[in-house]
Design an enzyme around this catalytic site. Structure first.
Site, PDB file in Angstrom:
ATOM      1  N   ARG A 163       0.901  -1.276  -0.189  1.00  0.00           N
ATOM      2  CA  ARG A 163      -0.097   0.096   0.065  1.00  0.00           C
ATOM      3  C   ARG A 163       0.803   1.418  -0.050  1.00  0.00           C
ATOM      4  O   ARG A 163       0.683   2.287   0.796  1.00  0.00           O
ATOM      5  CB  ARG A 163      -1.086  -0.076   1.193  1.00  0.00           C
ATOM      6  CG  ARG A 163      -1.974  -1.052   1.299  1.00  0.00           C
ATOM      7  CD  ARG A 163      -3.019  -0.929   0.212  1.00  0.00           C
ATOM      8  NE  ARG A 163      -4.228  -1.899   0.169  1.00  0.00           N
ATOM      9  CZ  ARG A 163      -3.928  -3.334  -0.306  1.00  0.00           C
ATOM     10  NH1 ARG A 163      -2.927  -3.781  -0.649  1.00  0.00           N
ATOM     11  NH2 ARG A 163      -5.131  -3.817   0.110  1.00  0.00           N
ATOM     12  N   SER A 237     -10.717  -0.794   3.558  1.00  0.00           N
ATOM     13  CA  SER A 237     -10.039  -0.781   4.634  1.00  0.00           C
ATOM     14  C   SER A 237      -9.495   0.345   5.262  1.00  0.00           C
ATOM     15  O   SER A 237      -8.704   1.416   4.399  1.00  0.00           O
ATOM     16  CB  SER A 237      -8.633  -1.774   4.381  1.00  0.00           C
ATOM     17  OG  SER A 237      -8.979  -3.145   3.862  1.00  0.00           O
ATOM     18  N   GLU A 337      -4.723   3.638   6.216  1.00  0.00           N
ATOM     19  CA  GLU A 337      -4.563   3.593   4.730  1.00  0.00           C
ATOM     20  C   GLU A 337      -4.932   4.628   3.966  1.00  0.00           C
ATOM     21  O   GLU A 337      -4.725   5.172   3.022  1.00  0.00           O
ATOM     22  CB  GLU A 337      -4.811   2.132   4.480  1.00  0.00           C
ATOM     23  CG  GLU A 337      -4.971   2.033   2.750  1.00  0.00           C
ATOM     24  CD  GLU A 337      -5.817   0.997   2.153  1.00  0.00           C
ATOM     25  OE1 GLU A 337      -5.517  -0.435   2.667  1.00  0.00           O
ATOM     26  OE2 GLU A 337      -6.523   1.358   1.391  1.00  0.00           O
TER      27      GLU A 337
HETATM   28  P1  FAD Z   1      -9.150   8.700  -4.731  1.00  0.00           P
HETATM   29  O1  FAD Z   1      -9.768   8.624  -3.478  1.00  0.00           O
HETATM   30  O2  FAD Z   1      -9.826   9.866  -5.649  1.00  0.00           O
HETATM   31  O3  FAD Z   1      -7.517   9.196  -4.409  1.00  0.00           O
HETATM   32  C1  FAD Z   1      -6.563   8.650  -3.662  1.00  0.00           C
HETATM   33  C2  FAD Z   1      -5.355   9.316  -3.381  1.00  0.00           C
HETATM   34  O4  FAD Z   1      -4.696   9.485  -4.693  1.00  0.00           O
HETATM   35  C3  FAD Z   1      -5.573  10.773  -3.057  1.00  0.00           C
HETATM   36  O5  FAD Z   1      -4.451  11.027  -2.172  1.00  0.00           O
HETATM   37  C4  FAD Z   1      -5.461  11.490  -4.295  1.00  0.00           C
HETATM   38  O6  FAD Z   1      -4.896  12.822  -4.238  1.00  0.00           O
HETATM   39  C5  FAD Z   1      -4.402  10.824  -5.241  1.00  0.00           C
HETATM   40  N1  FAD Z   1      -4.727  10.591  -6.457  1.00  0.00           N
HETATM   41  C6  FAD Z   1      -5.731  10.179  -7.359  1.00  0.00           C
HETATM   42  N2  FAD Z   1      -5.529  10.303  -8.668  1.00  0.00           N
HETATM   43  C7  FAD Z   1      -4.236  10.612  -8.527  1.00  0.00           C
HETATM   44  C8  FAD Z   1      -3.670  10.932  -9.806  1.00  0.00           C
HETATM   45  N3  FAD Z   1      -4.288  10.492 -11.336  1.00  0.00           N
HETATM   46  N4  FAD Z   1      -2.537  11.411  -9.889  1.00  0.00           N
HETATM   47  C9  FAD Z   1      -1.654  11.550  -8.481  1.00  0.00           C
HETATM   48  N5  FAD Z   1      -2.445  11.176  -7.531  1.00  0.00           N
HETATM   49  C10 FAD Z   1      -3.779  10.941  -7.657  1.00  0.00           C
HETATM   50  N6  FAD Z   1      -7.787  -0.419  -2.394  1.00  0.00           N
HETATM   51  C11 FAD Z   1      -7.085  -1.656  -2.395  1.00  0.00           C
HETATM   52  O7  FAD Z   1      -5.681  -1.549  -2.654  1.00  0.00           O
HETATM   53  N7  FAD Z   1      -7.380  -3.038  -2.508  1.00  0.00           N
HETATM   54  C12 FAD Z   1      -8.923  -3.176  -2.090  1.00  0.00           C
HETATM   55  O8  FAD Z   1      -9.187  -4.446  -2.073  1.00  0.00           O
HETATM   56  C13 FAD Z   1      -9.703  -2.135  -2.027  1.00  0.00           C
HETATM   57  N8  FAD Z   1     -10.955  -2.529  -1.694  1.00  0.00           N
HETATM   58  C14 FAD Z   1     -11.717  -1.158  -1.451  1.00  0.00           C
HETATM   59  C15 FAD Z   1     -13.078  -1.394  -1.341  1.00  0.00           C
HETATM   60  C16 FAD Z   1     -14.039  -0.499  -1.048  1.00  0.00           C
HETATM   61  C17 FAD Z   1     -15.429  -0.674  -0.912  1.00  0.00           C
HETATM   62  C18 FAD Z   1     -13.464   0.868  -1.413  1.00  0.00           C
HETATM   63  C19 FAD Z   1     -14.435   2.160  -1.086  1.00  0.00           C
HETATM   64  C20 FAD Z   1     -12.106   1.003  -1.403  1.00  0.00           C
HETATM   65  C21 FAD Z   1     -11.270   0.090  -1.655  1.00  0.00           C
HETATM   66  N9  FAD Z   1      -9.923   0.215  -1.796  1.00  0.00           N
HETATM   67  C22 FAD Z   1      -8.884  -0.882  -2.006  1.00  0.00           C
HETATM   68  C23 FAD Z   1      -9.149   1.594  -1.824  1.00  0.00           C
HETATM   69  C24 FAD Z   1      -9.389   2.400  -3.240  1.00  0.00           C
HETATM   70  O9  FAD Z   1     -10.293   1.496  -3.985  1.00  0.00           O
HETATM   71  C25 FAD Z   1      -8.200   2.280  -3.847  1.00  0.00           C
HETATM   72  O10 FAD Z   1      -7.253   3.044  -3.052  1.00  0.00           O
HETATM   73  C26 FAD Z   1      -8.224   3.195  -5.122  1.00  0.00           C
HETATM   74  O11 FAD Z   1      -7.018   3.062  -5.803  1.00  0.00           O
HETATM   75  C27 FAD Z   1      -8.470   4.622  -5.064  1.00  0.00           C
HETATM   76  O12 FAD Z   1      -9.054   5.336  -6.343  1.00  0.00           O
HETATM   77  P2  FAD Z   1      -9.618   6.533  -6.644  1.00  0.00           P
HETATM   78  O13 FAD Z   1      -9.540   6.954  -7.943  1.00  0.00           O
HETATM   79  O14 FAD Z   1     -10.918   6.446  -5.860  1.00  0.00           O
HETATM   80  O15 FAD Z   1      -8.647   7.309  -5.602  1.00  0.00           O
HETATM   81  N1  EPU Z   2     -11.156 -10.925  10.203  1.00  0.00           N
HETATM   82  C1  EPU Z   2     -11.566 -10.746  11.475  1.00  0.00           C
HETATM   83  N2  EPU Z   2     -12.855  -9.991  11.743  1.00  0.00           N
HETATM   84  C2  EPU Z   2     -12.975  -8.732  10.922  1.00  0.00           C
HETATM   85  C3  EPU Z   2     -12.382  -8.794   9.659  1.00  0.00           C
HETATM   86  C4  EPU Z   2     -11.290  -9.802   9.472  1.00  0.00           C
HETATM   87  O1  EPU Z   2     -11.629 -11.742  11.980  1.00  0.00           O
HETATM   88  O2  EPU Z   2     -13.926  -8.260  11.263  1.00  0.00           O
HETATM   89  C5  EPU Z   2      -9.978 -11.649   9.927  1.00  0.00           C
HETATM   90  C6  EPU Z   2     -10.483 -12.588   8.815  1.00  0.00           C
HETATM   91  O3  EPU Z   2     -11.267 -13.609   9.273  1.00  0.00           O
HETATM   92  C7  EPU Z   2      -9.336 -13.149   8.178  1.00  0.00           C
HETATM   93  C8  EPU Z   2      -8.382 -11.733   8.408  1.00  0.00           C
HETATM   94  O4  EPU Z   2      -8.733 -10.987   9.409  1.00  0.00           O
HETATM   95  O5  EPU Z   2      -8.625 -13.996   8.890  1.00  0.00           O
HETATM   96  C9  EPU Z   2      -8.115 -11.047   7.250  1.00  0.00           C
HETATM   97  O6  EPU Z   2      -9.340 -10.424   6.695  1.00  0.00           O
HETATM   98  P1  EPU Z   2      -9.641 -10.327   5.140  1.00  0.00           P
HETATM   99  O7  EPU Z   2      -9.228 -11.755   4.249  1.00  0.00           O
HETATM  100  O8  EPU Z   2     -11.219  -9.636   5.114  1.00  0.00           O
HETATM  101  O9  EPU Z   2      -8.588  -9.326   4.596  1.00  0.00           O
HETATM  102  P2  EPU Z   2      -8.129  -7.934   5.205  1.00  0.00           P
HETATM  103  O10 EPU Z   2      -6.918  -7.985   5.675  1.00  0.00           O
HETATM  104  O11 EPU Z   2      -9.104  -7.102   6.124  1.00  0.00           O
HETATM  105  C10 EPU Z   2      -6.883  -7.060   3.160  1.00  0.00           C
HETATM  106  C11 EPU Z   2      -6.917  -5.678   2.412  1.00  0.00           C
HETATM  107  C12 EPU Z   2      -8.146  -5.463   1.394  1.00  0.00           C
HETATM  108  C13 EPU Z   2      -8.377  -6.597   0.365  1.00  0.00           C
HETATM  109  C14 EPU Z   2      -8.404  -8.179   1.169  1.00  0.00           C
HETATM  110  C15 EPU Z   2      -8.314  -9.094   0.238  1.00  0.00           C
HETATM  111  C16 EPU Z   2      -5.506  -4.382   3.577  1.00  0.00           C
HETATM  112  C17 EPU Z   2      -5.426  -3.048   4.536  1.00  0.00           C
HETATM  113  N3  EPU Z   2      -6.729  -4.829   3.188  1.00  0.00           N
HETATM  114  O12 EPU Z   2      -8.044  -6.809   3.755  1.00  0.00           O
HETATM  115  O13 EPU Z   2      -8.009  -4.450   0.636  1.00  0.00           O
HETATM  116  O14 EPU Z   2      -9.198  -6.366  -0.459  1.00  0.00           O
HETATM  117  O15 EPU Z   2      -7.324  -8.084   2.113  1.00  0.00           O
HETATM  118  O16 EPU Z   2      -6.996  -9.113  -0.389  1.00  0.00           O
HETATM  119  O17 EPU Z   2      -4.492  -4.823   3.066  1.00  0.00           O
HETATM  120  C18 EPU Z   2      -8.315  -1.910   0.835  1.00  0.00           C
HETATM  121  O18 EPU Z   2      -6.920  -1.976   0.644  1.00  0.00           O
HETATM  122  O19 EPU Z   2      -9.171  -1.144   0.891  1.00  0.00           O
HETATM  123  C19 EPU Z   2      -8.915  -3.346   0.725  1.00  0.00           C
HETATM  124  C20 EPU Z   2     -10.436  -3.790   0.873  1.00  0.00           C
END
Ligand code: FAD
Ligand code: EPU
Length: 341
Positions: A163, A237, A337
């Site tokens: 990240r 997250s 994050e």
């Molecule tokens: P924004 O929120 O618009 O911006 C994020 C940051 O990047 C800000 O600091 C912004 O200024 C900067 N930025 C944006 N665009 C640019 C650009 N073109 N150039 C320079 N800087 C820029 N993330 C994961 O890694 N894994 C996941 O599984 C994941 N699951 C998610 C699930 C949900 C339901 C939600 C709501 C979010 C999740 N995220 C996850 C976080 C998010 O989706 C990612 O971080 C995504 O890349 C953000 O994109 P955005 O365009 O919305 O960024």
């Molecule tokens: N867990 C709990 N309780 C909870 C949530 C999770 O016990 O309320 C336990 C789960 O049972 C599991 C472990 O924690 O054993 C990990 O949970 P999960 O697999 O849901 O993944 P996570 O670590 O919570 C990360 C990323 C996600 C990504 C998933 C799948 C980070 C900060 N988050 O979540 O990314 O989608 O793994 O790879 O690394 C994001 O970055 O926004 C994001 C959603």
């Protein structure tokens, strides 16, 4: 072209209602350069906005918000083994995943349904289900905000980590990413080592999955676990998963035998922040905010949620309480994050 005093409510998935003093969107690098050349805007702080899915807005933004709407996906080079796919930074990330799947190009199917734009994806090296964008990253193009130089960044120069990238550290707020190029494989390597995918594919009755099957499985898992931002405000997250030494981990494991953990080297262990927060009793807690409710999601303790009307400071305050409690209980300092503005 430039709007003034507009609400950012439609532009962030946390559903926070704050104003931007100035706001402009751009569809090309040329437009962007033109905006950045306006004398009256030069000295203002800038906020680059993609899908607003990794932001917590805690106050009105007194500068210029720049919304990236650069579209377009193209194959710039291909061999019998791979294709280089270049996408405009304003393309929705999941649209790029769908494009790859339609063209049988492997590498990003595990990253299905991550909200946001292509341009923000390298910012925090998006990751899910055993894959990170760095695994398929080829290069990106970015515009330097002050000099207006167009700069190319190779994978090495981006300094990707968990990240993390150079754009969150040394080059924070200095560059606007305008395009990203990925190297995707024509003979995809299926990656289903992440336990939940295997189980999901099994329940779908699929024994020899293709990239579309993997994408479908990931989508199913995500939909069952994570709240849909269209229904409940959130930014995924809220905290990173912390990395601790083996000694620290062993002490915790003695006290909490069920602690979720993943070895990442001979010295370090990654812990699940979701488990720590859940085990500390925060999961599902709801609080009354300035104008609405907010809290910790009932299915995923790593996700803080806005049930409607809460302010960014309400949610930031909750995140500070959680950080303090986790430090108290486990001697671990959680890192946010989400980008707090
Ligand atoms: P924004 O929120 O618009 O911006 C994020 C940051 O990047 C800000 O600091 C912004 O200024 C900067 N930025 C944006 N665009 C640019 C650009 N073109 N150039 C320079 N800087 C820029 N993330 C994961 O890694 N894994 C996941 O599984 C994941 N699951 C998610 C699930 C949900 C339901 C939600 C709501 C979010 C999740 N995220 C996850 C976080 C998010 O989706 C990612 O971080 C995504 O890349 C953000 O994109 P955005 O365009 O919305 O960024
Ligand atoms: N867990 C709990 N309780 C909870 C949530 C999770 O016990 O309320 C336990 C789960 O049972 C599991 C472990 O924690 O054993 C990990 O949970 P999960 O697999 O849901 O993944 P996570 O670590 O919570 C990360 C990323 C996600 C990504 C998933 C799948 C980070 C900060 N988050 O979540 O990314 O989608 O793994 O790879 O690394 C994001 O970055 O926004 C994001 C959603």
């Amino acid at each position: 072209m430039i709007k003034h005093n507009i609400s950012l409510l439609p532009y962030n998935t946390f559903g926070i209602d704050v104003n931007a003093k100035h706001f402009a969107s751009f569809k090309t690098v040329k437009d962007l350069k033109q905006i950045l050349q306006f004398k009256s805007l030069k000295a203002l702080p800038k906020l680059i906005l993609g899908g607003g899915s990794n932001l917590l807005l805690t106050k009105d933004f007194e500068g210029l918000v720049l919304k990236n709407d650069i579209e377009g996906i193209e194959i710039t080079k291909q061999t019998s083994d791979y294709a280089l796919v270049r996408a405009g930074a304003g393309v929705e990330w999941h649209q790029l995943v769908l494009y790859a799947i339609e063209n049988n190009l492997g590498g990003i199917e595990n990253l299905s349904l991550i909200p946001g734009s292509v341009g923000a994806a390298p910012m925090q090296n998006i990751g899910a289900y055993g894959v990170e964008i760095k695994d398929v990253f080829f290069e990106l193009e970015a515009l330097h905000i002050d000099s207006l130089d167009e700069v190319r960044f190779t994978k090495k120069r981006c300094q990707f980590g968990y990240r993390e990238s150079i754009f969150k550290r040394q080059f924070k707020d200095q560059f606007i990413i305008t395009s990203v190029t990925l190297k995707l494989l024509k003979k995809p390597k299926i990656q289903i080592s992440y336990g939940a995918i295997k189980d999901e594919l099994k329940s779908m009755g699929i024994l020899q999955p293709n990239i579309k099957n993997v994408s479908d499985a990931v989508i199913k898992i995500r939909q069952s676990k994570l709240p849909d931002p269209k229904k409940i405000g959130n930014s995924g997250s809220f905290f990173k998963n912390p990395i601790v030494s083996i000694e620290h981990f062993k002490k915790l494991q003695t006290k909490y035998p069920k602690i979720a953990h993943y070895p990442i080297s001979d010295k370090d262990i990654k812990l699940a922040a979701g488990w720590l927060i859940d085990n500390a009793g925060w999961k599902g807690k709801v609080f009354e905010g300035t104008n609405g409710k907010y809290g910790v999601h009932k299915n995923q303790a790593l996700v803080l949620v806005n049930y409607g009307g809460a302010s960014g400071t309400d949610i930031f305050g909750l995140s500070t309480q959680i950080i303090n409690d986790i430090l108290d209980k486990y001697n671990i300092t959680l890192e946010r994050e989400v980008n707090v503005i």
